[in-house]
Scaffold this active site. Structure first.
Site: not given
Ligand code: NDP
Length: 446
Positions: A126, A166
């Site tokens: 990572k 990510d």
């Molecule tokens: P994105 O950046 O696309 O989206 C993240 C989302 O989470 C946004 O809506 C963001 O809101 C919100 N967010 C971030 N920080 C916080 C917080 N402290 N409290 C509440 N909401 C929060 O990321 P992904 O969707 O790609 O990833 C989301 C999760 O999934 C992560 O844990 C990632 O490691 C995991 N993951 C992702 C994969 C992928 O293929 N993308 C694969 C496997 C796991 P805002 O826009 O306001 O920041």
């Protein structure tokens, strides 16, 4: 608890006091492996757990870049190469101000088990930076990505380490990173996944984590005589994982009634309009609060974690780590929630997980349930190596089969090693661990 597990846990706590997220992930994993260590004393002799929890390599570097006003900024870049026993390191790059070594070590450790669970030949890693892509111009994003890759390129390669997206790293960032790698290395190879479709990306990669989560939860529900049809679903986040979890849950007949971002959540009792969410988040890149200006009947509430107070049947935390604590878990159970599927990495704290399991809630742990993203990244690597592109249906079909396979392996390991056959947390940790452990034993002390 097994004496060997306890000893490794004590050492780990003494040596990593300032890395709370890493300790949390390692503690959950090690506690799950107690029965495995009882049955396999040879692992202690081989120092297997000590080696497993220690990254093979952690790289830290300076990332200088210039903003649109000519000011110089310096961010910190990282790559944690955790374990390459079963294949090249594989895992995303996170761009978020909260990024530090503890968070990346927790993510890398989880990634090793997750990648093993997919059944595909990929090790775990990572990386990322404390750079915040929010409110930056495209040129600033490009400047950062080019500087980041100028150092990272010497540590990665199609057969050594293949990063992906990510939080904060989407198609735009992957494009800039890939362009810079190609320019410096002079090679057109599948060194990153999550690429655009015109230059080696795979169909379904964008949808894979969210779709895969729903495929896994669908299997878990089916094992207990239930399904998504007519169920009220709450999804935290509105990023990549959340959006495509919503799309698939709706396709499977669920009614998604709430979603969030880091500022607050929207409640739409008649069901979320995903086209509006996509417009706000994928096109306009703005706050979720604007949803209520466009869809009558929905309400906006400040505070992201308050979303767990919305009464529902199924909860899918898809935002970030530790977003669902003990009080949130109590609120979910009180509101009638009977299943939780983790789309994010470690969104549920240890005490909240214990509470949900003790309350009889079906719990799909992230390292199994969100493995669809990395699995499809591995399918992208296969297509790049073969110089072939599969259709959407072909990739989706493979993704579904992989998630079904992961559920079967998780459930079987839970049956063999967990205190209860429904404890998929232990099941996922054990099933992921055993394959990597076998490979490490075969390869000697290294
Ligand atoms: P994105 O950046 O696309 O989206 C993240 C989302 O989470 C946004 O809506 C963001 O809101 C919100 N967010 C971030 N920080 C916080 C917080 N402290 N409290 C509440 N909401 C929060 O990321 P992904 O969707 O790609 O990833 C989301 C999760 O999934 C992560 O844990 C990632 O490691 C995991 N993951 C992702 C994969 C992928 O293929 N993308 C694969 C496997 C796991 P805002 O826009 O306001 O920041």
């Amino acid at each position: 608890m097994n004496h060997y597990v306890q000893r490794v846990l004590n050492d780990l706590q003494a040596r990593n006091q300032h890395e709370p997220e890493y300790l949390q992930a390692a503690t959950e994993m090690l506690q799950s492996l107690s029965t495995v260590m009882d049955k396999h004393p040879e692992y202690e002799q081989a120092g297997l757990l000590e080696r497993f929890v220690e990254p093979e390599r952690a790289i830290l570097f300076r990332v200088p870049w210039v903003d649109d006003c000519g000011h110089v900024h310096v961010n910190r870049g990282y790559r944690v190469q955790q374990n390459s026993a079963i294949g090249p390191y594989k895992g995303g790059l996170r761009l978020h101000p909260s990024v530090n070594l503890s968070i990346l070590k927790f993510l890398a450790l989880e990634q090793v088990l997750k990648n093993s669970l997919t059944g595909l030949p990929i090790g775990g890693g990572k990386g990322g930076s404390d750079f915040d892509p929010k409110c930056k111009s495209d040129r600033e994003i490009m400047a950062f990505c080019q500087s980041f890759m100028t150092e990272l390129y010497r540590h990665i390669g199609a057969d050594t380490d293949v990063p992906a997206g990510d939080i904060g790293t989407g198609a735009r960032e992957i494009g800039y990173l890939f362009g810079q790698y190609k320019r410096i290395a002079g090679q057109y190879v599948g060194v990153l996944t999550g690429k655009g479709l015109t230059y080696g990306g795979s169909l379904v990669r964008k949808e894979a984590t969210g779709y895969g989560l729903c495929y896994f939860v669908e299997q878990m529900l089916a094992a207990h005589g239930k399904n998504f049809r007519g169920q009220r679903v709450v999804i935290s986040g509105s990023g990549n994982v959340a959006i495509y979890a919503c799309e698939k849950a709706q396709a499977l007949g669920a009614k998604v009634i709430a979603m969030s971002d880091s500022c607050g959540y929207i409640h739409a009792p008649d069901g979320i309009r995903l086209d509006v969410i996509k417009q706000l988040k994928e096109v306009e890149r703005c706050r979720i609060c604007h949803y209520v200006d466009r869809v009558p009947g929905a309400t906006y509430h400040q505070g992201a974690t308050n979303i767990w107070g919305v009464s529902c049947d199924i909860a899918l935390p898809c935002a970030t780590q530790n977003e669902l604590g003990l009080e949130d878990a109590k609120a979910l159970v009180a509101g009638g929630c009977y299943a939780v599927g983790e789309g994010a990495n470690m969104p549920t704290t240890l005490d909240a997980t214990d509470y949900l399991l003790a309350s009889g809630v079906l719990f799909a742990p992230g390292k199994a349930a969100n493995a669809g993203g990395v699995a499809t990244s591995a399918l992208e690597m296969s297509q790049n190596s073969m110089r072939l592109s599969w259709t959407f249906e072909e990739v989706d079909c493979k993704l579904k089969a992989i998630m079904q396979h992961i559920f079967r392996k998780t459930a079987k390991a839970a049956q063999d090693y967990a205190p209860s056959p429904n404890n998929y947390v232990v099941g996922a940790n054990v099933a992921g661990f055993l394959k990597v452990a076998d490979a490490m034993m075969a390869q000697g002390v290294c």
